[in-house]
Scaffold this active site. Structure first.
Site, PDB file in Angstrom:
ATOM      1  N   TYR A 128      80.627  68.576  55.806  1.00 36.55           N
ATOM      2  CA  TYR A 128      81.315  69.542  56.449  1.00 36.55           C
ATOM      3  C   TYR A 128      80.576  70.348  58.426  1.00 36.55           C
ATOM      4  O   TYR A 128      81.371  70.554  59.213  1.00 36.55           O
ATOM      5  CB  TYR A 128      81.434  70.899  55.795  1.00 36.55           C
ATOM      6  CG  TYR A 128      82.519  72.310  56.346  1.00 36.55           C
ATOM      7  CD1 TYR A 128      83.976  71.943  56.075  1.00 36.55           C
ATOM      8  CD2 TYR A 128      81.505  73.101  56.840  1.00 36.55           C
ATOM      9  CE1 TYR A 128      84.901  72.970  56.514  1.00 36.55           C
ATOM     10  CE2 TYR A 128      82.725  74.046  57.436  1.00 36.55           C
ATOM     11  CZ  TYR A 128      84.094  74.214  57.267  1.00 36.55           C
ATOM     12  OH  TYR A 128      83.962  75.019  57.901  1.00 36.55           O
TER      13      TYR A 128
ATOM     14  N   SER B 219      83.613  75.951  63.646  1.00 38.10           N
ATOM     15  CA  SER B 219      82.485  76.280  62.197  1.00 38.10           C
ATOM     16  C   SER B 219      81.020  76.387  63.027  1.00 38.10           C
ATOM     17  O   SER B 219      80.454  75.443  63.171  1.00 38.10           O
ATOM     18  CB  SER B 219      82.286  76.073  61.187  1.00 38.10           C
ATOM     19  OG  SER B 219      80.992  76.871  60.099  1.00 38.10           O
TER      20      SER B 219
HETATM   21  P1  NDP Z   1      91.824  77.770  53.214  1.00 33.18           P
HETATM   22  O1  NDP Z   1      91.577  76.559  51.878  1.00 33.18           O
HETATM   23  O2  NDP Z   1      92.852  78.349  52.793  1.00 33.18           O
HETATM   24  O3  NDP Z   1      92.840  76.538  54.146  1.00 33.18           O
HETATM   25  C1  NDP Z   1      92.731  75.083  54.176  1.00 33.18           C
HETATM   26  C2  NDP Z   1      94.151  74.730  54.864  1.00 33.18           C
HETATM   27  O4  NDP Z   1      94.216  73.585  55.227  1.00 33.18           O
HETATM   28  C3  NDP Z   1      95.761  74.275  53.618  1.00 33.18           C
HETATM   29  O5  NDP Z   1      96.920  75.384  54.294  1.00 33.18           O
HETATM   30  C4  NDP Z   1      95.307  73.306  52.706  1.00 33.18           C
HETATM   31  O6  NDP Z   1      96.466  72.716  52.421  1.00 33.18           O
HETATM   32  C5  NDP Z   1      95.363  72.570  54.612  1.00 33.18           C
HETATM   33  N1  NDP Z   1      94.362  71.215  54.660  1.00 33.18           N
HETATM   34  C6  NDP Z   1      93.943  70.906  54.427  1.00 33.18           C
HETATM   35  N2  NDP Z   1      93.667  69.637  54.396  1.00 33.18           N
HETATM   36  C7  NDP Z   1      95.268  69.535  54.608  1.00 33.18           C
HETATM   37  C8  NDP Z   1      95.049  67.768  55.440  1.00 33.18           C
HETATM   38  N3  NDP Z   1      94.623  67.006  55.527  1.00 33.18           N
HETATM   39  N4  NDP Z   1      96.986  68.357  56.203  1.00 33.18           N
HETATM   40  C9  NDP Z   1      97.050  69.215  56.473  1.00 33.18           C
HETATM   41  N5  NDP Z   1      96.679  71.101  55.775  1.00 33.18           N
HETATM   42  C10 NDP Z   1      95.702  70.112  55.489  1.00 33.18           C
HETATM   43  O7  NDP Z   1      90.371  77.379  54.476  1.00 33.18           O
HETATM   44  P2  NDP Z   1      90.498  78.611  55.698  1.00 33.18           P
HETATM   45  O8  NDP Z   1      91.494  79.320  55.944  1.00 33.18           O
HETATM   46  O9  NDP Z   1      89.119  79.568  55.037  1.00 33.18           O
HETATM   47  O10 NDP Z   1      90.471  77.104  56.575  1.00 33.18           O
HETATM   48  C11 NDP Z   1      91.149  77.368  58.159  1.00 33.18           C
HETATM   49  C12 NDP Z   1      90.215  76.669  59.048  1.00 33.18           C
HETATM   50  O11 NDP Z   1      89.176  77.773  59.564  1.00 33.18           O
HETATM   51  C13 NDP Z   1      89.239  75.735  58.287  1.00 33.18           C
HETATM   52  O12 NDP Z   1      89.192  74.122  59.298  1.00 33.18           O
HETATM   53  C14 NDP Z   1      87.898  76.046  58.482  1.00 33.18           C
HETATM   54  O13 NDP Z   1      86.767  75.176  58.119  1.00 33.18           O
HETATM   55  C15 NDP Z   1      87.226  76.964  59.557  1.00 33.18           C
HETATM   56  N6  NDP Z   1      86.689  77.809  58.657  1.00 33.18           N
HETATM   57  C16 NDP Z   1      86.901  78.527  57.386  1.00 33.18           C
HETATM   58  C17 NDP Z   1      86.045  79.527  57.446  1.00 33.18           C
HETATM   59  C18 NDP Z   1      86.138  80.337  56.154  1.00 33.18           C
HETATM   60  O14 NDP Z   1      84.992  80.976  55.734  1.00 33.18           O
HETATM   61  N7  NDP Z   1      86.821  80.506  55.441  1.00 33.18           N
HETATM   62  C19 NDP Z   1      84.456  79.767  58.158  1.00 33.18           C
HETATM   63  C20 NDP Z   1      84.723  78.866  59.357  1.00 33.18           C
HETATM   64  C21 NDP Z   1      85.136  78.041  59.456  1.00 33.18           C
HETATM   65  P3  NDP Z   1      96.808  72.655  50.859  1.00 33.18           P
HETATM   66  O15 NDP Z   1      96.711  73.999  50.842  1.00 33.18           O
HETATM   67  O16 NDP Z   1      97.357  71.848  50.780  1.00 33.18           O
HETATM   68  O17 NDP Z   1      95.422  72.349  50.607  1.00 33.18           O
END
Ligand code: NDP
Length: 300
Positions: A219, A164
């Site tokens: 974060y 991010s």
């Molecule tokens: P979501 O919340 O939609 O997805 C996050 C995913 O990570 C889910 O599948 C969640 O699983 C999984 N997860 C959380 N904890 C764990 C764990 N301990 N082990 C394995 N899986 C885990 O968010 P995004 O798709 O937006 O996020 C994806 C990435 O993009 C992240 O790294 C986020 O920081 C990054 N990002 C997102 C932005 C945005 O605007 N959306 C901007 C910048 C970066 P579960 O469903 O079980 O919770």
């Protein structure tokens, strides 16, 4: 065109130096994506599967993961599945052991799994330990465990850390803290010291006055550490057949943003896939790509 076939228009975007006439990957190319039951991770799995790679969708929750796999299967996109909670070392160990017994080598790792416990306009550090354990240590431990399994040649292995722009050094206002990550000889120990200082300041209740990032503080610190680790790892494997980069997908409509954002997860994943699949000769290392225009990139 069948959905599993590579899209011939994939590299036809004229405005971009990502243009490549050579498709280097095949069904034998193996990619792992973490946190892929929804959001950007799911969209990335879908895109990579559409382009004809063998993809391993991982999720911490078996049911949610299997549902995601089924939804892809219904679209004619079969992918592999294994449970993986990146915050749990025993889960990483079980996953790596399963991977070793089922696949000869690894080509692509996407460290996508991430958490934030903040609403968009709130800033709490109540869950700082979980955020750091998942977003930084989880990606690091999984990467370290998989490093010996990378194929490395002839196509160059790749690691993409989904990060991010909140995790850029400019967000750190305390020069003493910032200087830890600015060291030219930055090491993993220094990154862990940086993270340790933050967690200590949370425990002491002093984090607000110490010049840590102001937005989504825990974060942002986790992503600062992940970006720094990207650089350390990239340096370690320079010329050794593994490229390591970070990618900030920008403000994307997912659960993490309560559905808000300027674009969809599919759009963010489209760019992520293009970065991941750059031709070996065009593939950089130690880059931080930001947003939907992958040319707005910077060194950390
Ligand atoms: P979501 O919340 O939609 O997805 C996050 C995913 O990570 C889910 O599948 C969640 O699983 C999984 N997860 C959380 N904890 C764990 C764990 N301990 N082990 C394995 N899986 C885990 O968010 P995004 O798709 O937006 O996020 C994806 C990435 O993009 C992240 O790294 C986020 O920081 C990054 N990002 C997102 C932005 C945005 O605007 N959306 C901007 C910048 C970066 P579960 O469903 O079980 O919770």
């Amino acid at each position: 065109m069948k959905s599993q076939e590579p899209d011939p228009n994939y590299f036809s975007s004229s405005s971009s130096s990502l243009v490549s006439s050579t498709k280097w990957w095949s069904k034998e190319t193996i990619a792992i994506v973490t946190g892929a039951n929804k959001g950007i991770g799911f969209a990335l799995v879908k895109r990579l599967a559409e382009l004809g790679l063998t993809v391993i969708l991982t999720a911490r929750d078996v049911e949610r993961g299997q549902r995601a796999v089924e939804s892809l299967s219904e679209k004619g996109l079969p992918v592999n599945f294994f449970q993986l909670d990146v915050s749990d070392p025993s889960s990483i160990e079980a996953f790596v052991s399963w991977f070793k017994s089922n696949f000869a080598a690894l080509d692509i790792l996407v460290n996508n799994a991430g958490v934030s416990f903040n609403d968009i306009y709130k800033n709490t550090v109540e869950h700082a330990e979980t955020v750091i354990r998942t977003n930084f240590y989880g990606a690091k431990l999984l990467t370290e465990s998989l490093l010996p399994l990378f194929r490395r040649s002839p196509s160059k292995s790749r690691i993409l850390n989904i990060s991010s722009r909140l995790g850029t050094l400019s967000k750190v206002r305390n020069p003493n803290i910032k200087s830890i990550l600015e060291d030219e000889e930055l090491s993993e120990e220094q990154i862990e010291r940086f993270v340790g200082l933050f967690l200590q300041s949370v425990k002491d209740g002093t984090w607000k006055s110490q010049g840590w990032p102001e937005i989504w503080t825990d974060y942002a610190v986790s992503k600062l550490a992940l970006n720094a680790y990207t650089m350390v790892l990239a340096k370690r494997y320079e010329g050794e057949g593994i490229s390591v980069n970070s990618y900030c997908p920008g403000f994307t409509q997912t659960s993490m943003t309560q559905g808000q954002g300027s674009h969809t997860a599919d759009e963010a994943a489209g760019v992520g896939a293009r970065l991941l699949l750059l031709h070996p000769q065009q593939l950089p290392t130690a880059k931080f790509y930001i947003g939907l225009d992958p040319f707005v990139k910077s060194n950390l």
